[in-house]
Scaffold this active site. Structure first.
Site: not given
Ligand code: IPM
Ligand code: MN
Length: 351
Positions: A142, A189, A221, A245, A249
């Site tokens: 990032y 990894k 993975d 990240d 999710d």
């Molecule tokens: C999160 C989001 C952010 C990230 C984006 C919006 C930049 O997806 O907080 O997980 O990738 O960190």
């Molecule tokens: Mn995210």
């Protein structure tokens, strides 16, 4: 106690869900006798529209002068398919994390028995899953050097990590593991990436300092698979920025809805508390988004920013009560609006 909160609703559904969290914070403050002061500031697409910057200096100043930041979401579809856009809403979130030194992102994954049927995974697999993801937030790809070469036809992002960045996040993860189930999984990894080998090396150096904690090392993975085949395996999971990240999710689906996952970003300066679901532009302004993730982020704010554990507990209790009562938004099977859920939770606390 006097609580100074920077209120940054941002874009999309951000304003609607933050408004509900504010009702809840007000109810808690009233009940426990705290004085609360909010300062509004813009971030994301709405800040670009007004200031030309997604995280303007004026917003940073307000964050720095507050005890906590209550954050909604950033993002606007008009930027999604424009790879040439210089200033993007997401740039604001990244700048905020960097400038506030928020190197740790805590994302707890909890399940509610009355909701496990909403999970896309088998009920017996998820019922009782309860773990904490600790994501490194200000390093890696990032923020490493990035760019283009060959007239733009070659692109690169550098996954750069310094020892001190890995040490401080692992230390934090170990501390949480000590307070929880004493099981830490370090996800990397290391079979391919040099940066991961440094993570694993430092993990192996630190593990003996925490003899009460069982340390596992797992390839990312494999971890992605384990999260859906056996999420109850995890207690504390720690990993670098990009892996974190993606995995969080994925983990957010376990409990049945992304609208339930809260987060805290902490580090050197003011902590930021935000739902992980993002700006969900399709729902913006419709009063249908689930406000519980933001309300639970406010619970984390009481606990992590103010050290007010009882206040946090009361919010969690009210959220659980609303779920048990079936008083929820559509994503959780209910038929209530965003503001109705916010009112219900705030009234539950006030009663
Ligand atoms: C999160 C989001 C952010 C990230 C984006 C919006 C930049 O997806 O907080 O997980 O990738 O960190
Ligand atoms: Mn995210």
């Amino acid at each position: 106690m006097r609580l100074k909160i920077a209120k940054l609703p941002g874009d999309g559904i951000g304003p609607e869900v933050v408004e509900q969290a504010v009702k809840v914070v007000d109810a808690v403050c009233k009940r426990f006798g705290h004085e609360v002061e909010y300062t509004f500031a813009k971030v994301g697409a709405c800040a670009i529209d007004e200031f030309g910057k997604a995280y303007p200096e004026s917003t940073h100043k307000i964050c720095m002068e507050s005890d906590a930041v209550l954050f909604g979401a950033v993002g606007d579809p008009k930027y999604d398919n424009d790879p040439t856009a210089k200033e993007r809403p997401e740039t604001g979130l990244l700048a905020m994390r960097k400038q506030l030194g928020l190197f740790a992102n805590l994302r707890p994954v909890e399940t509610y028995s009355s909701l496990v049927h909403k999970s896309p995974l088998k009920e017996d697999l998820v019922d009782g899953a309860d773990f904490l993801c600790v994501r490194e937030l200000t390093g890696g790809m990032y923020f490493g050097e990035k760019g283009r070469r060959d007239s733009g036809d070659t692109a690169f992002d550098t996954n750069l990590y310094h020892r001190y960045e890995i040490e401080r996040i692992l230390k934090l993860a170990y501390e949480y593991a000590m307070r929880r189930g004493r099981h830490l999984t370090i996800v990397d990894k290391a079979n391919v990436l040099e940066s991961s080998r440094l993570w694993r090396q430092i993990g192996q150096e630190m593990a003996p300092e925490y003899p009460e904690v069982t340390t596992d090392y797992m390839y990312v993975d494999n971890a992605a698979m384990k999260l859906i085949t056996g999420p109850k395996f995890f207690d504390v999971l720690v990993t670098e920025n990009t892996f974190g990240d993606i995995l969080t999710d994925e983990a957010s689906c376990i409990s049945g809805s992304m609208g339930l996952l809260a987060s805290a970003s902490i580090g050197e300066h003011t902590g930021v508390f935000e739902p992980i679901h993002g700006s969900y532009p399709q729902a913006a302004g419709k009063n249908i988004a689930n406000p519980l993730a933001t309300i639970l982020s406010a619970a984390m704010m009481f606990e992590y920013a103010f050290g007010l554990m009882e206040e946090g507990r009361v919010i969690r209790e009210a959220v659980t009560a609303s779920i048990v009562a079936g008083y929820t938004t559509e994503d959780l099977g209910g038929s209530q609006s965003t503001s109705e859920v916010g009112d219900w939770v705030a009234n539950y606390i006030a009663r």
